[in-house]
Design a protein around this motif. Structure first.
Motif, short mmCIF file in Angstrom:
data_model
loop_
_atom_site.label_atom_id
_atom_site.label_comp_id
_atom_site.label_asym_id
_atom_site.label_seq_id
_atom_site.Cartn_x
_atom_site.Cartn_y
_atom_site.Cartn_z
N THR A 68 -0.55 59.04 52.99
CA THR A 68 -0.58 57.83 52.74
C THR A 68 0.03 57.47 51.49
O THR A 68 0.35 58.22 50.91
N GLN A 69 0.36 56.05 51.38
CA GLN A 69 1.06 55.46 50.28
C GLN A 69 0.12 54.39 49.67
O GLN A 69 -0.45 53.40 50.24
N THR A 70 0.12 54.74 48.32
CA THR A 70 -0.89 53.77 47.56
C THR A 70 0.04 53.07 46.69
O THR A 70 1.00 53.57 45.64
N PHE A 71 0.08 51.58 46.59
CA PHE A 71 0.88 50.71 45.87
C PHE A 71 0.23 50.44 44.52
O PHE A 71 -0.92 50.78 44.24
N GLU A 72 0.94 49.79 43.58
CA GLU A 72 0.60 49.45 42.06
C GLU A 72 -0.64 48.73 42.40
O GLU A 72 -1.39 48.68 41.35
N ASP A 73 -1.06 47.71 43.24
CA ASP A 73 -2.26 46.98 43.13
C ASP A 73 -3.20 47.67 43.91
O ASP A 73 -4.36 47.01 44.00
N LEU A 129 2.25 55.89 44.88
CA LEU A 129 1.77 57.17 44.90
C LEU A 129 1.88 57.62 46.33
O LEU A 129 1.17 56.79 47.37
N ILE A 130 2.62 58.81 46.58
CA ILE A 130 2.44 59.15 47.89
C ILE A 130 1.73 60.40 47.98
O ILE A 130 1.96 61.39 47.46
N LYS A 131 0.79 60.41 48.98
CA LYS A 131 -0.21 61.89 48.90
C LYS A 131 -0.14 62.11 50.44
O LYS A 131 -0.12 61.62 51.37
N GLY A 132 -0.48 63.34 50.50
CA GLY A 132 -0.41 63.97 51.95
C GLY A 132 -1.25 65.38 52.11
O GLY A 132 -1.51 66.10 50.95
N GLN A 133 -1.90 65.62 53.05
CA GLN A 133 -2.86 66.69 53.61
C GLN A 133 -2.48 67.24 54.75
O GLN A 133 -2.38 66.28 55.77
N SER A 134 -2.21 68.41 54.90
CA SER A 134 -2.03 69.07 56.44
C SER A 134 -2.78 70.39 56.53
O SER A 134 -2.93 71.10 55.61
#
Length: 234
Positions: free
Chosen positions: A131-136, A81-86
């Motif tokens: 940010t990038q959230t991995f499966e774990d 999951l890749i999230k971003g805020q600007s």
């Protein structure tokens, strides 16, 4: 009868004053919208000065607008999951200089031909966090920092306006074209050609022979703008 003649005289002076090119100082508030950035709305003060030289007139304008833009996004890439805020703060400064000529069509209508050059200064200051959230469940910060950009662009505009007077009220319709004459502003450039059609509508009311107010709407392929103004003619 005397009251009628006085009223008619005042109306005649008011109508004539706004049919004839005169020196004008105008100030107001303008709101700018960019169709490509629907969440961004900027507004601020503007002022213009017109100087009449009988056979032609020159006009200078300045507007200072500001606004902010906040964005959030999330996307899934496989199991990640890749999230971003600007968040961005934008400041626009518009400087215009033009020359034109008015033609009297009738006692209650005029045609105005004008051309002007504009310089737009853009300053962007903001903050971006990705940010990038991995499966774990672990999270990796891809980017976290400030962003800053400054740029300018030059525009050339040609326009024809038709104005019709109804006593102390007038309606003006405009048609023209505006073209980018310099390096385009990054992040705000619309895909396609660099020439845009300009449409304008203005509704004005002469309060006295020297004071007036108006509401003006402009539309191009790149932006829409609406303003309310108070003008003094001398």
């Amino acid at each position: 009868m005397k009251t009628f003649l006085i009223g008619l005289s005042v109306l005649f002076v008011t109508t004539q004053a706004y049919c004839t090119p005169l020196n004008t100082l105008e100030a107001g508030i303008v709101k700018l919208e960019l169709p490509d950035l629907e969440d961004l709305q900027t507004n601020g003060p503007q002022v213009s000065l017109t100087r009449d030289f009988q056979n032609f007139y020159v006009k200078g304008s300045y507007a200072q607008l500001s606004g902010n833009l906040t964005g959030n996004f999330a996307t899934i890439d496989g199991t990640e999951l890749i999230k971003g805020q600007s968040t961005f703060d934008l400041d626009f400064d518009f400087v215009e200089f033009g020359i034109g000529k008015k033609f009297k069509i009738s006692d209650s209508s005029t045609l105005n031909l004008q051309g002007y050059v504009s310089r737009v200064y853009l300053a962007i200051n903001g903050y971006e966090h990705y940010t990038q959230t991995f499966e774990d469940g672990t999270e990796l910060v891809l980017f976290d920092g400030s962003y800053s950009e400054k740029s300018t662009t030059d525009l050339i505009t040609l326009e024809v306006n038709y104005r019709k007077y109804f006593d102390s009220i007038y309606v003006e319709l405009g048609l023209g074209a505006t073209s980018d004459a310099s390096t385009n502003i990054k992040r705000l450039q619309k895909e396609g050609g660099d020439t845009s059609t300009l449409l304008s509508v203005e509704l004005g009311y002469a309060i006295t022979p020297t004071w007036a107010t108006n509401v003006r709407y402009l539309k191009t392929d790149e932006y829409n703008a609406i303003s309310g103004n108070l003008s003094y003619r001398f």
